[in-house]
Design an enzyme around this catalytic site. Sequence first.
Site, short mmCIF file in Angstrom:
data_model
loop_
_atom_site.label_atom_id
_atom_site.label_comp_id
_atom_site.label_asym_id
_atom_site.label_seq_id
_atom_site.Cartn_x
_atom_site.Cartn_y
_atom_site.Cartn_z
N ASP A 166 0.78 -1.24 -0.01
CA ASP A 166 -0.10 0.07 -0.06
C ASP A 166 0.89 1.27 -0.12
O ASP A 166 1.74 1.43 0.83
CB ASP A 166 -1.05 -0.21 1.23
CG ASP A 166 -2.05 0.87 1.06
OD1 ASP A 166 -2.08 1.80 0.36
OD2 ASP A 166 -2.90 0.81 2.28
N ASP A 228 -10.44 4.26 -1.33
CA ASP A 228 -11.10 3.28 -0.39
C ASP A 228 -12.40 3.12 -0.70
O ASP A 228 -13.19 4.12 -0.62
CB ASP A 228 -10.88 3.72 1.02
CG ASP A 228 -9.59 3.26 1.43
OD1 ASP A 228 -8.47 3.17 0.30
OD2 ASP A 228 -8.89 3.44 2.67
#
Length: 404
Positions: A166, A228
């Site tokens: 990430d 997200d």
Amino acid sequence: MTVRMHNRLVLPWLGFLALLVAGCSEYTVRGPQIPFLTPVASNGLAKTPPMGWNSWQKFGTGIDDPTIRSIADAMVTTGMRDAGYVYVDVEDGWTNGRDGDGNIEGNAKFPDMKGLADYVHSKGLKFGIYSSPGPYTCAGYMGSYGHELQDAKTFAAWGVDYLKYDWCSAGSVYGNDDSAYRAAYERMGDALVMAGRPVVYSLCEYGRDSPQVWASLVGGNLWRTTGDINDAWASMTGIIELQAPLAKYAGPGRWNDPDALEIGNGNMTDDEYRTQMSLWALTAAPLLAGNDIRTMSAATSSILMNQEVIAVDQDPLGRQAAPVTNGYLQTWIKPLADGSVAVGVVNLGKTAAPASIDARDLHLDGPVKTARDLWAHAGVVFTGGRYSATVPSHATILLRVSST
Ligand code: GAL
């Protein structure tokens, strides 16, 4: 292997110098100067979209070893594993630092990562972990920057099968120029190959630098296409809109990732969750459940474990559907390996609407012979080459239609 390592050590730097001399800035990055020159060999994994469970959606950083073990237990007892959800992925929050030799370690909540991986494996599941190309993860835990190969070897020694990597703080060392992303992800792609354990490599840079174009060249099996997801209708449908134009980049071994499933987390209706499952299946998205498997309702379990819908997602042809929008109705058509077609009609509107599927739009080899409603688990009939039904607000009709 010897030749490859030699090439990787020498050729990139020669190439990088050549590019500088030529005045080409495409491959330069701010911070550490890493060239992007040699594609990382494919790991041969994820021939169909990865399926599993990840800890982030439900637990955030509030996870620990016993929770992961009990989730692994539940993956077996609920039937999730046997339905295909094999990866159990520990997300952000598992590490605080490194030992004196620089080896990454679990924090107090994860005192024995190898033991945890062994436990997950003993259940017939695979073990996933999370890190960042930056010095810190998004939640402020230790990242892999400057320790990529060391971490890849540690993960291999623990028995890690899946790595979500990430971006988070990586911009602080690499910059956020286009080639920075590629270079940083290539570094771990190379490290995973050198560590020698097959690991599904999940890139997460939120779709910022068109990862669909280059992610598989750095060894990636899936790449996030957006920011997200939240457990909300607007978030879920907004994300899939961004995924839609990327259909041509998906295929066996390389998947667009619109983020995890929110099914069962409580803020959407069951119709809306069936729509998420339908859209993820039609777009050949990875299926990573994000709910508490241990306490899920019968409705949640029947949505997540609908084998006919899972079969659409896992179809070996690996085609991602793209939508045709007509007002509030969206039609997605996905060709399948056996010559049949999955077709979904989503009602994005606030009231029920009549939907009609024209068999000619399905491009089958002949007239419709069989058609099944994959949520009703029942056959349906095309009359005069057409199927008509009412779609409730935020619901999806999902059919599998065949000419044989
Ligand atoms: C975000 C990522 C989420 C989750 C979170 C953990 O950047 O998109 O999926 O991994 O970090 O901190």
